[in-house]
Design a protein around this motif. Sequence first.
Motif, PDB file in Angstrom:
ATOM      1  N   UNK A   1       0.846  -1.197   0.000  1.00  0.00           N
ATOM      2  CA  UNK A   1       0.000   0.000   0.000  1.00  0.00           C
ATOM      3  C   UNK A   1       0.882   1.247   0.000  1.00  0.00           C
ATOM      4  N   UNK A   2       1.832   1.304   0.938  1.00  0.00           N
ATOM      5  CA  UNK A   2       2.660   2.501   1.095  1.00  0.00           C
ATOM      6  C   UNK A   2       3.700   2.636  -0.014  1.00  0.00           C
ATOM      7  N   UNK A   3       4.452   1.563  -0.286  1.00  0.00           N
ATOM      8  CA  UNK A   3       5.540   1.659  -1.254  1.00  0.00           C
ATOM      9  C   UNK A   3       5.077   1.408  -2.691  1.00  0.00           C
ATOM     10  N   UNK A   4       4.330   0.344  -2.897  1.00  0.00           N
ATOM     11  CA  UNK A   4       3.928  -0.005  -4.262  1.00  0.00           C
ATOM     12  C   UNK A   4       2.851   0.922  -4.799  1.00  0.00           C
ATOM     13  N   UNK A   5       1.925   1.372  -3.934  1.00  0.00           N
ATOM     14  CA  UNK A   5       0.840   2.241  -4.400  1.00  0.00           C
ATOM     15  C   UNK A   5       0.973   3.696  -3.954  1.00  0.00           C
ATOM     16  N   UNK A   6       1.903   3.958  -3.055  1.00  0.00           N
ATOM     17  CA  UNK A   6       2.101   5.326  -2.601  1.00  0.00           C
ATOM     18  C   UNK A   6       0.964   5.867  -1.757  1.00  0.00           C
ATOM     19  N   UNK A   7       0.258   4.971  -1.059  1.00  0.00           N
ATOM     20  CA  UNK A   7      -0.904   5.388  -0.265  1.00  0.00           C
ATOM     21  C   UNK A   7      -0.549   5.343   1.213  1.00  0.00           C
TER      22      UNK A   7
END
Length: 420
Positions: A308-314
């Motif tokens: 979520x944080x790294x792959x999607x930037x969320x």
Amino acid sequence: MEDFRELLDDCVHCGFCLPTCPTYQLWGEEMDSPRGRIHLMSQHEQGEPLSGPMIEHFDRCLGCMACVTACPSGVKYDRLIEVTRAQVEDERPRGRTDRLLREAIFAFFPYPKRLRLLRGPLRAYQATKINMAPLLNRISPTLAAMERLAPPRADHVRLPERVPARGERRAVVGMLTGCVQREFFPGVNAATARVLASEGCDVVIPKSQGCCGALSLHSGRAAEAKAFAKRTIETFADADVVVVNAAGCGSAMKDYGDVLADEPEWAERAREFSAKTRDLTEYLVELGPRAVRHPLEVTIAYHDACHLAHAQGIRVQPRALLAGVPGLEIREIADPEICCGSAGVYNLLQPEAAGELGDRKAANVSATGADLLVAANPGCSLQIATALRRRGEEIAVAHTAEVLDASIRGIGKEQLFPRR
């Protein structure tokens, strides 16, 4: 997809990735860092055969993508490791034990109906309270990891194919129910549907949906991942937006444009599908809140799932939604960029490294003193809860959707603590 050689050449070996790489943090070994693995990939691309040590370094990578976030040169390590893992599976047959183990995992995990068959025996085993850990550790570290990470008992929830919006309809969305999420965390899907409906969405939940292909994609099983991707695209062909509540699934679905880039009849459909895929928190922020939030007097530790944080930037969206709940306090976990060790099936295939990372994350969660751990991926939830139990600690675990659902329905924080 971009030329593989060009992707490799984007890396200038600056070392900014090193502090964020979990395996480099564990062992300090250059070849277990992103730039070290890229060096090995470059050697292979130039004709060096895949060796056992090479493959071991690739296998040790969690695919957490923290290096993608940290890289100032924009190196697409996510693409590099996916291609490399597919090359490993195609070019170097694995040993019998490793091969059988992987086949067993992928014979069950991407198939919800098969996972459902495991619920009864699992429930019966958990009811016996027998400690099989010492025996399983002697037989196989992977079997021991499976036993430790077994999900808690959950009653099956049958969702209708359409959940109508409450009040004036604002949107119609498709909803992915997932595999592990559907069978072992059904309450998360039920909460997701209720939250979306409360915010004015008609929620379409196709019965024909299956695995999105995330586990296969992240494990180098390219043909399998493509087949799952095509089926998912077809299943949600009529949806304007597809909402996903599991970080790994959302990451894979947003990558379909690359997964199917070499198939002309699917490439454009895949790109369009990726463009309409949204994480639940991402979509709710885009939509804007309408439902009233009731107070929840609870302190939470929010865990950034890597995909979520790294792959999607969320990162901002879930925190913003949780901060909108009256009475709720968010406590940040130290070193949020470092993976908890779950990483799809990594904690089954690399249980020792995963255990060390889980212990680190558990210590940081414990240090927050929070009442509740909130995470956006079922694997993360199981991994961290298991590591906390090794410390002799327990913490309730919930998904962002469940917290929002409790607040919107005004049912109180007690619903988030089923075992207390």
